[in-house]
Design a protein around this motif. Sequence first.
Motif, PDB file in Angstrom:
ATOM      1  N   SER A 196      69.225  74.534  80.115  1.00 23.43           N
ATOM      2  CA  SER A 196      68.095  73.658  80.420  1.00 23.43           C
ATOM      3  C   SER A 196      67.076  74.359  81.302  1.00 23.43           C
ATOM      4  CB  SER A 196      68.604  72.395  81.124  1.00 23.43           C
ATOM      5  OG  SER A 196      67.530  71.641  81.646  1.00 23.43           O
ATOM      6  N   LYS A 197      65.819  73.965  81.148  1.00 25.68           N
ATOM      7  CA  LYS A 197      64.764  74.471  82.024  1.00 25.68           C
ATOM      8  C   LYS A 197      64.795  73.810  83.390  1.00 25.68           C
ATOM      9  CE  LYS A 197      60.634  74.861  80.314  1.00 25.68           C
ATOM     10  NZ  LYS A 197      59.371  74.573  79.573  1.00 25.68           N
ATOM     11  N   GLY A 198      65.585  72.737  83.522  1.00 22.50           N
ATOM     12  CA  GLY A 198      65.596  72.002  84.771  1.00 22.50           C
ATOM     13  C   GLY A 198      64.459  71.004  84.831  1.00 22.50           C
ATOM     14  N   ALA A 199      64.266  70.450  86.021  1.00 27.61           N
ATOM     15  CA  ALA A 199      63.223  69.430  86.171  1.00 27.61           C
ATOM     16  C   ALA A 199      62.643  69.481  87.574  1.00 27.61           C
ATOM     17  CB  ALA A 199      63.803  68.049  85.890  1.00 27.61           C
ATOM     18  N   GLY A 200      61.491  68.857  87.730  1.00 26.30           N
ATOM     19  CA  GLY A 200      60.862  68.768  89.034  1.00 26.30           C
ATOM     20  C   GLY A 200      60.422  70.115  89.562  1.00 26.30           C
ATOM     21  N   ALA A 201      60.576  70.292  90.877  1.00 28.28           N
ATOM     22  CA  ALA A 201      60.123  71.521  91.520  1.00 28.28           C
ATOM     23  C   ALA A 201      60.921  72.732  91.069  1.00 28.28           C
ATOM     24  CB  ALA A 201      60.226  71.374  93.035  1.00 28.28           C
TER      25      ALA A 201
END
Length: 246
Positions: A172-177
């Motif tokens: 995953s690219k992740g989320a938020g900051a």
Amino acid sequence: MLDDTPRIAVLGAMASELSALRKVLTDTTEHGVAGAAFTTGTLAGKAVVLVCCGVSMVNAAMMAQRTLDLFNVTHLVVSGCAGGVDPELKVGDVFVASQWGQYLEVVMGREGPSGFEPASGIPSGYGNFGMMFPKPVMVTGPDGETERRFWFPVGPAMLAAARKLSAAVVLSKGAGAAQLDKTPKVVVGGNGVSGAAFVNNTELRDYVFATFEAGVLDCESAAVAHVAWCNAKPFVAVRGLSSLAG
């Protein structure tokens, strides 16, 4: 021996590198030995022992050997982060090397009329970085034979398992900051190097890539690979890029 159950040992330099595994570990038991904490349990149906080995080559080697002495270890795994060396790798990518070397095991050369020179009679093996000339280490294997060795191989079956998983795992690219600019990938194969230095130097990173064709560098994996080789135990290191070294 604290526990005679055959187990896979998973070592992380920092507690944060094992936190995700601890969350899904079941049937846990805590063992404390001389200030070191070992956690046994079941992970994905496999009996394991998790241990935070600490940062540095010495800490990693000491804890790897201690784990082998205290538990019935069948395989050694290092899980954690690393600095990227290969410019094609990006933060968030996961790298599983096929072999590990100790790139800061060096001869410090003296400066002569034509530049730095290694000590006479001591093999350097690879090109130098200033006064530093890399050399193999003297190592005695489980057969009692002593040799000079630079690269320590990953267990073939473990590397094959990593290749199989790399085709199926979607990161995953992740989320938020913390969201990454690109979707990270799993790369299996190639070289990794370790040494007792935190690297924030672009010139050294370029030298490591050109000289050893390394994908990543860290401060522990080659030390554990060395211990695994001497004990005839299969080994693999799974490293996620937390930065580019320099």
